[in-house]
Design a protein around this motif. Sequence first.
Motif, PDB file in Angstrom:
ATOM      1  N   VAL A  14     -21.855   2.291  35.789  1.00 26.63           N
ATOM      2  CA  VAL A  14     -23.255   2.705  35.896  1.00 26.63           C
ATOM      3  C   VAL A  14     -23.304   4.132  35.360  1.00 26.63           C
ATOM      4  O   VAL A  14     -22.733   5.049  35.948  1.00 26.63           O
ATOM      5  CB  VAL A  14     -23.765   2.652  37.352  1.00 26.63           C
ATOM      6  N   LEU A  15     -23.973   4.318  34.230  1.00 25.62           N
ATOM      7  CA  LEU A  15     -23.906   5.579  33.491  1.00 25.62           C
ATOM      8  C   LEU A  15     -25.244   6.300  33.478  1.00 25.62           C
ATOM      9  O   LEU A  15     -26.223   5.807  32.914  1.00 25.62           O
ATOM     10  CB  LEU A  15     -23.453   5.297  32.050  1.00 25.62           C
ATOM     11  N   ASP A  16     -25.274   7.483  34.090  1.00 22.26           N
ATOM     12  CA  ASP A  16     -26.448   8.350  34.012  1.00 22.26           C
ATOM     13  C   ASP A  16     -26.476   9.024  32.643  1.00 22.26           C
ATOM     14  O   ASP A  16     -25.415   9.335  32.074  1.00 22.26           O
ATOM     15  CB  ASP A  16     -26.382   9.399  35.124  1.00 22.26           C
ATOM     16  N   LEU A  17     -27.657   9.270  32.113  1.00 21.05           N
ATOM     17  CA  LEU A  17     -27.751   9.901  30.796  1.00 21.05           C
ATOM     18  C   LEU A  17     -27.745  11.421  30.854  1.00 21.05           C
ATOM     19  O   LEU A  17     -27.359  12.073  29.891  1.00 21.05           O
ATOM     20  CB  LEU A  17     -29.020   9.420  30.082  1.00 21.05           C
ATOM     21  N   GLY A  18     -28.196  11.997  31.963  1.00 20.03           N
ATOM     22  CA  GLY A  18     -28.323  13.450  32.031  1.00 20.03           C
ATOM     23  C   GLY A  18     -27.089  14.119  32.595  1.00 20.03           C
ATOM     24  O   GLY A  18     -27.120  14.708  33.676  1.00 20.03           O
ATOM     25  N   LEU A  19     -25.971  14.045  31.873  1.00 19.86           N
ATOM     26  CA  LEU A  19     -24.715  14.613  32.350  1.00 19.86           C
ATOM     27  C   LEU A  19     -24.549  16.045  31.852  1.00 19.86           C
ATOM     28  O   LEU A  19     -25.052  16.401  30.786  1.00 19.86           O
ATOM     29  CB  LEU A  19     -23.546  13.748  31.879  1.00 19.86           C
ATOM     30  N   PRO A  20     -23.836  16.888  32.612  1.00 21.74           N
ATOM     31  CA  PRO A  20     -23.773  18.310  32.266  1.00 21.74           C
ATOM     32  C   PRO A  20     -22.921  18.637  31.047  1.00 21.74           C
ATOM     33  O   PRO A  20     -23.179  19.629  30.358  1.00 21.74           O
ATOM     34  CB  PRO A  20     -23.172  18.943  33.532  1.00 21.74           C
ATOM     35  N   ASP A  21     -21.883  17.822  30.772  1.00 18.27           N
ATOM     36  CA  ASP A  21     -20.968  18.183  29.688  1.00 18.27           C
ATOM     37  C   ASP A  21     -21.234  17.441  28.388  1.00 18.27           C
ATOM     38  O   ASP A  21     -20.785  17.860  27.323  1.00 18.27           O
ATOM     39  CB  ASP A  21     -19.517  17.950  30.111  1.00 18.27           C
ATOM     40  N   LEU A  22     -21.964  16.329  28.475  1.00  9.86           N
ATOM     41  CA  LEU A  22     -22.188  15.518  27.289  1.00  9.86           C
ATOM     42  C   LEU A  22     -23.417  14.657  27.519  1.00  9.86           C
ATOM     43  O   LEU A  22     -23.588  14.092  28.601  1.00  9.86           O
ATOM     44  CB  LEU A  22     -20.960  14.619  27.051  1.00  9.86           C
ATOM     45  N   ASP A  23     -24.258  14.556  26.518  1.00  9.86           N
ATOM     46  CA  ASP A  23     -25.423  13.684  26.646  1.00  9.86           C
ATOM     47  C   ASP A  23     -24.968  12.247  26.866  1.00  9.86           C
ATOM     48  O   ASP A  23     -23.978  11.800  26.268  1.00  9.86           O
ATOM     49  CB  ASP A  23     -26.278  13.766  25.380  1.00  9.86           C
ATOM     50  N   GLY A  24     -25.687  11.550  27.731  1.00 12.56           N
ATOM     51  CA  GLY A  24     -25.288  10.200  28.091  1.00 12.56           C
ATOM     52  C   GLY A  24     -25.192   9.253  26.917  1.00 12.56           C
ATOM     53  O   GLY A  24     -24.330   8.364  26.888  1.00 12.56           O
ATOM     54  N   SER A  25     -26.063   9.403  25.921  1.00 14.80           N
ATOM     55  CA  SER A  25     -26.008   8.523  24.756  1.00 14.80           C
ATOM     56  C   SER A  25     -24.718   8.750  23.965  1.00 14.80           C
ATOM     57  O   SER A  25     -24.114   7.809  23.441  1.00 14.80           O
ATOM     58  CB  SER A  25     -27.228   8.725  23.857  1.00 14.80           C
ATOM     59  N   GLU A  26     -24.284  10.013  23.896  1.00 18.14           N
ATOM     60  CA  GLU A  26     -23.009  10.316  23.240  1.00 18.14           C
ATOM     61  C   GLU A  26     -21.856   9.782  24.068  1.00 18.14           C
ATOM     62  O   GLU A  26     -20.858   9.274  23.533  1.00 18.14           O
ATOM     63  CB  GLU A  26     -22.863  11.831  23.028  1.00 18.14           C
ATOM     64  N   ALA A  27     -21.971   9.903  25.397  1.00 18.17           N
ATOM     65  CA  ALA A  27     -20.946   9.366  26.285  1.00 18.17           C
ATOM     66  C   ALA A  27     -20.816   7.854  26.102  1.00 18.17           C
ATOM     67  O   ALA A  27     -19.709   7.311  26.098  1.00 18.17           O
ATOM     68  CB  ALA A  27     -21.279   9.701  27.740  1.00 18.17           C
ATOM     69  N   LEU A  28     -21.962   7.186  25.936  1.00 16.17           N
ATOM     70  CA  LEU A  28     -21.952   5.739  25.727  1.00 16.17           C
ATOM     71  C   LEU A  28     -21.183   5.386  24.455  1.00 16.17           C
ATOM     72  O   LEU A  28     -20.377   4.443  24.437  1.00 16.17           O
ATOM     73  CB  LEU A  28     -23.383   5.211  25.649  1.00 16.17           C
ATOM     74  N   LYS A  29     -21.413   6.123  23.394  1.00 20.08           N
ATOM     75  CA  LYS A  29     -20.694   5.872  22.137  1.00 20.08           C
ATOM     76  C   LYS A  29     -19.191   6.044  22.326  1.00 20.08           C
ATOM     77  O   LYS A  29     -18.389   5.261  21.796  1.00 20.08           O
ATOM     78  CB  LYS A  29     -21.191   6.817  21.042  1.00 20.08           C
ATOM     79  N   MET A  30     -18.796   7.060  23.096  1.00 25.88           N
ATOM     80  CA  MET A  30     -17.381   7.304  23.319  1.00 25.88           C
ATOM     81  C   MET A  30     -16.769   6.195  24.174  1.00 25.88           C
ATOM     82  O   MET A  30     -15.640   5.768  23.932  1.00 25.88           O
ATOM     83  CB  MET A  30     -17.190   8.668  23.968  1.00 25.88           C
ATOM     84  N   VAL A  31     -17.524   5.728  25.170  1.00 28.07           N
ATOM     85  CA  VAL A  31     -17.044   4.609  25.987  1.00 28.07           C
ATOM     86  C   VAL A  31     -16.811   3.389  25.112  1.00 28.07           C
ATOM     87  O   VAL A  31     -15.781   2.711  25.198  1.00 28.07           O
ATOM     88  CB  VAL A  31     -18.040   4.278  27.114  1.00 28.07           C
ATOM     89  N   ARG A  32     -17.769   3.101  24.249  1.00 25.84           N
ATOM     90  CA  ARG A  32     -17.670   1.926  23.395  1.00 25.84           C
ATOM     91  C   ARG A  32     -16.523   2.041  22.377  1.00 25.84           C
ATOM     92  O   ARG A  32     -16.042   1.029  21.868  1.00 25.84           O
ATOM     93  CB  ARG A  32     -18.988   1.682  22.671  1.00 25.84           C
TER      94      ARG A  32
END
Length: 225
Positions: free
Chosen positions: A50-68
């Motif tokens: 469950v991934l929040d988009l408003g993270l302090p170190d990285l935008d959630g959309s960028e985090a999603l790309k890294m997860v994928r």
Amino acid sequence: MATVLVVEDDDYVRSAIIQELGRRQHAVRSAARALDALREITQNPPDAVVLDLGLPDLDGSEALKMVRSVSSVPVIVATARDDEAEIVRLLEAGADDYLVKPFSGDHLNARLEAVLRRARAATPPPVLYVGTLMVDQNRREATVDGTPLTLTRREFDLLAYLAARANRVVSRKELLTEVWQQSYGDDQTIDVHLSWLRRKLGESASAPRYLHTVRGVGVMLSAPS
């Protein structure tokens, strides 16, 4: 019961989600930062995120790309951005579902159960058969013509991934992403492991039985004709 990684920097929201999922017998781990979440996903893979988009170190959309780039784990995006174009972009970027904040525990659990059902339906059976090749994914054992194969961890992972996709050409990029868990790297690493696998399967690149190279495309595992 599933293992769920909750990625949320707000302490109150994170605690509430953990409590709701815990009440439904899920095992819950959490991270407040994107990079911590990526470390968890690669080192201790959860069943869902469950991934929040408003993270302090990285935008959630960028985090999603890294997860994928490192995992196919189901991801439910939790966002306060009730914007259709943004939601479509996230789904196209690899999110499996989304929830707009605020949401109830029942709503979250229903979405979670749905993505888990889809993931389980897509999971290959634990024992795979391709011709006389048998790959037992639970026991991490493989045999060919009834003879056990002595494989390294990476060789087994590579063989199991190809066996689960028998008769389909798999690109080197896909192997690098899904087996090596890397978004980039040297194709030579894959070729070396394929060479070792061929030797253990009793074949060679010039006389293949199971592993067939499709030049410029990738590799396919299929039963001998």
